[in-house]
Design a protein around this motif. Structure first.
Motif, PDB file in Angstrom:
ATOM      1  N   TRP A 103     -18.429  10.032  24.452  1.00  0.00           N
ATOM      2  CA  TRP A 103     -19.129   9.801  23.014  1.00  0.00           C
ATOM      3  C   TRP A 103     -18.768   9.988  21.908  1.00  0.00           C
ATOM      4  N   MET A 104     -16.872   9.945  22.324  1.00  0.00           N
ATOM      5  CA  MET A 104     -16.625  10.338  20.610  1.00  0.00           C
ATOM      6  C   MET A 104     -15.474   8.175  20.527  1.00  0.00           C
ATOM      7  N   THR A 105     -15.146   8.237  21.915  1.00  0.00           N
ATOM      8  CA  THR A 105     -14.938   6.623  22.198  1.00  0.00           C
ATOM      9  C   THR A 105     -15.669   5.785  21.765  1.00  0.00           C
ATOM     10  N   THR A 106     -17.143   5.924  22.282  1.00  0.00           N
ATOM     11  CA  THR A 106     -18.216   4.749  22.011  1.00  0.00           C
ATOM     12  C   THR A 106     -18.581   5.164  20.541  1.00  0.00           C
ATOM     13  N   MET A 107     -19.267   6.196  19.851  1.00  0.00           N
ATOM     14  CA  MET A 107     -19.324   6.808  18.860  1.00  0.00           C
ATOM     15  C   MET A 107     -18.344   5.875  17.574  1.00  0.00           C
ATOM     16  N   LEU A 108     -16.561   5.654  17.967  1.00  0.00           N
ATOM     17  CA  LEU A 108     -16.087   5.581  17.166  1.00  0.00           C
ATOM     18  C   LEU A 108     -15.150   3.993  16.946  1.00  0.00           C
ATOM     19  N   HIS A 109     -15.370   3.212  18.146  1.00  0.00           N
ATOM     20  CA  HIS A 109     -14.984   1.916  18.421  1.00  0.00           C
ATOM     21  C   HIS A 109     -15.519   0.856  18.358  1.00  0.00           C
ATOM     22  N   ARG A 110     -15.089  -0.160  17.804  1.00  0.00           N
ATOM     23  CA  ARG A 110     -16.129  -1.138  17.667  1.00  0.00           C
ATOM     24  C   ARG A 110     -16.266  -2.255  19.209  1.00  0.00           C
ATOM     25  N   ASP A 111     -16.648  -1.933  19.475  1.00  0.00           N
ATOM     26  CA  ASP A 111     -17.128  -3.076  20.926  1.00  0.00           C
ATOM     27  C   ASP A 111     -17.122  -4.923  20.907  1.00  0.00           C
ATOM     28  N   VAL A 112     -16.506  -5.462  21.435  1.00  0.00           N
ATOM     29  CA  VAL A 112     -16.948  -7.050  20.858  1.00  0.00           C
ATOM     30  C   VAL A 112     -17.939  -7.469  21.623  1.00  0.00           C
ATOM     31  N   ASN A 113     -18.635  -6.712  22.269  1.00  0.00           N
ATOM     32  CA  ASN A 113     -19.596  -6.823  22.807  1.00  0.00           C
ATOM     33  C   ASN A 113     -21.111  -6.149  22.457  1.00  0.00           C
ATOM     34  N   HIS A 114     -20.996  -5.543  21.551  1.00  0.00           N
ATOM     35  CA  HIS A 114     -21.900  -4.789  20.594  1.00  0.00           C
ATOM     36  C   HIS A 114     -23.160  -6.141  19.702  1.00  0.00           C
ATOM     37  N   SER A 115     -23.675  -6.226  19.909  1.00  0.00           N
ATOM     38  CA  SER A 115     -24.890  -6.859  18.852  1.00  0.00           C
ATOM     39  C   SER A 115     -24.711  -5.751  17.541  1.00  0.00           C
ATOM     40  N   SER A 116     -25.825  -6.536  15.911  1.00  0.00           N
ATOM     41  CA  SER A 116     -25.617  -6.106  15.263  1.00  0.00           C
ATOM     42  C   SER A 116     -25.905  -4.871  15.428  1.00  0.00           C
ATOM     43  N   TYR A 117     -27.631  -4.800  15.822  1.00  0.00           N
ATOM     44  CA  TYR A 117     -28.401  -3.819  16.194  1.00  0.00           C
ATOM     45  C   TYR A 117     -27.743  -2.493  16.925  1.00  0.00           C
ATOM     46  N   GLU A 118     -26.967  -2.865  17.862  1.00  0.00           N
ATOM     47  CA  GLU A 118     -25.949  -1.444  19.004  1.00  0.00           C
ATOM     48  C   GLU A 118     -24.423  -0.831  16.940  1.00  0.00           C
ATOM     49  N   TYR A 119     -24.011  -1.960  16.411  1.00  0.00           N
ATOM     50  CA  TYR A 119     -23.144  -1.082  15.328  1.00  0.00           C
ATOM     51  C   TYR A 119     -24.263  -0.397  15.224  1.00  0.00           C
ATOM     52  N   GLN A 120     -24.820  -0.726  14.433  1.00  0.00           N
ATOM     53  CA  GLN A 120     -25.941   0.415  13.613  1.00  0.00           C
ATOM     54  C   GLN A 120     -26.604   1.200  13.403  1.00  0.00           C
ATOM     55  N   ILE A 121     -26.296   1.218  15.433  1.00  0.00           N
ATOM     56  CA  ILE A 121     -26.573   2.686  16.137  1.00  0.00           C
ATOM     57  C   ILE A 121     -25.481   3.768  15.873  1.00  0.00           C
ATOM     58  N   GLN A 122     -24.514   3.301  16.099  1.00  0.00           N
ATOM     59  CA  GLN A 122     -23.162   3.674  15.798  1.00  0.00           C
ATOM     60  C   GLN A 122     -23.290   4.893  14.180  1.00  0.00           C
ATOM     61  N   LEU A 123     -23.244   3.979  13.285  1.00  0.00           N
ATOM     62  CA  LEU A 123     -22.964   4.195  12.403  1.00  0.00           C
ATOM     63  C   LEU A 123     -24.105   5.318  12.054  1.00  0.00           C
ATOM     64  N   ALA A 124     -25.299   5.210  12.499  1.00  0.00           N
ATOM     65  CA  ALA A 124     -26.971   6.123  11.948  1.00  0.00           C
ATOM     66  C   ALA A 124     -25.812   7.126  13.222  1.00  0.00           C
ATOM     67  N   GLU A 125     -25.577   7.419  14.752  1.00  0.00           N
ATOM     68  CA  GLU A 125     -25.093   8.585  15.026  1.00  0.00           C
ATOM     69  C   GLU A 125     -23.677   9.452  13.994  1.00  0.00           C
ATOM     70  N   LEU A 126     -22.962   8.364  13.409  1.00  0.00           N
ATOM     71  CA  LEU A 126     -21.628   9.133  12.812  1.00  0.00           C
ATOM     72  C   LEU A 126     -22.884   9.190  10.938  1.00  0.00           C
ATOM     73  N   ASP A 127     -23.355   8.825  10.919  1.00  0.00           N
ATOM     74  CA  ASP A 127     -24.314   9.371   9.730  1.00  0.00           C
ATOM     75  C   ASP A 127     -24.680  11.382  10.144  1.00  0.00           C
ATOM     76  N   TYR A 128     -25.780  11.197  11.145  1.00  0.00           N
ATOM     77  CA  TYR A 128     -26.197  11.730  11.809  1.00  0.00           C
ATOM     78  C   TYR A 128     -25.526  13.491  11.865  1.00  0.00           C
ATOM     79  N   VAL A 129     -23.863  13.039  12.574  1.00  0.00           N
ATOM     80  CA  VAL A 129     -23.215  13.963  12.730  1.00  0.00           C
ATOM     81  C   VAL A 129     -22.586  14.888  11.648  1.00  0.00           C
ATOM     82  N   THR A 130     -22.584  14.345  10.994  1.00  0.00           N
ATOM     83  CA  THR A 130     -21.901  14.455   9.455  1.00  0.00           C
ATOM     84  C   THR A 130     -22.732  15.056   8.409  1.00  0.00           C
TER      85      THR A 130
END
Length: 406
Positions: free
Chosen positions: A345-372
């Motif tokens: 969970w920590m790894t997938t939330m914090l790392h930028r995956d070259v295979n991610h779309s802009s949608y998936e990257y925004q989900i990462q940021l939303a997860e971080l926003d929720y956690v904090t």
């Protein structure tokens, strides 16, 4: 040679097991393929959970850790240019982490075993396991060209991912599960004063970065890179430029630069072996599981494994019962998979995956926003980061400086 427990590997798992068993009057011999100088000099990071710190202290090997380790009450998560603190001490009822390098833990454990007259055989070559399904399993090895054999009651395989112990478990009963991540870590040791009082985990569009501490004079930092990249492509100037880009924040925080005295690139993966036992063989630590370093669980899982194993062996030698030993894999794997979940969970939330779309990257940021921003989510992160309890269902073992007791 004859001993009660033969231990293969003088890493944290093997040395801690030997030390804990010594406190109970149980004899061990530890064999290690490397030299003492090599195991004590191989620089490895170390974030110790509260349970690991408590066990080291209770077993009498925590004095130097208490003097030289850095106690952290929280961590910081950085995204969108801003940092957010997770107060782990407050969220977990007083639990903390201690930053104290793995090789320093090894030094303390080796010193304790040597002082107690414990037998550690370094530079052991061609190690092999035999008769593990009998009541007299054997470890064979070469030392200075001479063949040697240790006859044991039990064997503890604490010899890492590439050691022979796991391979001694028949394929028909051994299942291995693995995930390889599409990124690596470029780690550096830099001669600078501490950058921040606590660790900073950064999610940035250019990739992940981790700002850590090592000592008042030397710090440890990491950058997400292509795992197949060549370290020769990373000059010191390029590394500092990338750290500035990912970590300098809008509140004026800037990285402190200094001479880089070590740098390397490591790949990242998760791995679990099921089962962790067969006959009189029990495997622990990296021989049984690997986690990406994002969640800081590797050394701590090794210590929790041998906590269970030492109690199982103590029960056997005190009463002849094998209830804990019979459940060793089940007990350990329950905690291991929770640590795997957290590390993933920590790894997938914090790392930028070259295979991610802009949608998936925004989900990462939303997860971080929720956690904090959520007490419940922050508490979940804090509980896992400081470490889940060392537990053996149905038993209440307590450690003091002299003994384990039920």
């Amino acid at each position: 040679m004859r001993t009660q427990v033969g231990i293969i590997g003088a890493g944290p798992a093997g040395l801690m097991l030997s030390h804990l068993l010594h406190l109970q009057g149980i004899e061990t011999i530890v064999i290690e393929k490397r030299s003492r100088e090599e195991i004590e000099g191989t620089i490895r990071a170390g974030v110790l959970e509260q349970g690991t710190v408590d066990l080291l202290n209770a077993s009498g090997v925590g004095e130097r850790m208490l003097k030289e380790g850095h106690i952290h009450q929280g961590i910081e998560l950085q995204f969108n240019g801003n940092r957010h603190r997770i107060n782990m001490e407050e969220l977990t009822g007083g639990k903390k982490i201690t930053v104290y390098a793995q090789h320093e833990v090894i030094k303390d454990l080796v010193a304790a075993r040597v002082q107690a007259g414990g037998k550690i055989i370094f530079n052991a070559d061609h190690v092999s396991l035999h008769d593990i399904e009998t009541e007299e399993p054997k470890i064979r090895f070469e030392k200075e060209g001479m063949g040697n054999e240790i006859v044991c009651d039990f064997i503890a395989g604490c010899d890492g991912f590439h050691g022979p112990s796991r391979q001694a478990i028949p394929n028909i009963i051994r299942t291995e599960k693995q995930k390889v991540y599409p990124f690596g870590w470029l780690g550096i040791l830099a001669e600078t004063p501490p950058v921040n009082p606590e660790l900073i985990y950064t999610n940035h569009e250019r990739g992940f970065a981790l700002i850590s501490t090592r000592s008042p004079e030397v710090q440890r930092h990491y950058l997400q890179v292509d795992p197949n990249d060549d370290i020769k492509n990373w000059s010191d100037d390029r590394i500092w430029t990338e750290l500035h880009a990912r970590v300098d924040s809008e509140d004026g925080f800037k990285m402190k630069e200094g001479p880089i005295i070590q740098k390397n690139i490591v790949s990242m993966r998760s791995f679990v072996c099921e089962t962790m036992q067969h006959g009189r063989l029990f495997i622990a630590g990296d021989a049984a599981h690997i986690v990406p370093p994002t969640g800081a669980k590797g050394l701590n899982l090794a210590i929790s494994d041998v906590y269970v194993l030492s109690n199982g062996l103590l029960q056997f030698y005190q009463s002849g019962k094998k209830e804990i030993l019979d459940q060793y894999s089940e007990i350990c794997l329950r905690r291991i998979w929770k640590a795997q979940r957290f590390s993933y969970w920590m790894t997938t939330m914090l790392h930028r995956d070259v295979n991610h779309s802009s949608y998936e990257y925004q989900i990462q940021l939303a997860e971080l926003d929720y956690v904090t921003s959520s007490i419940a989510a922050s508490t979940s992160l804090a509980e896992n980061y400081v470490g889940l309890p060392f537990e053996i269902p149905g038993y209440n073992f307590k450690m003091n400086s002299a003994s384990l007791s039920v």
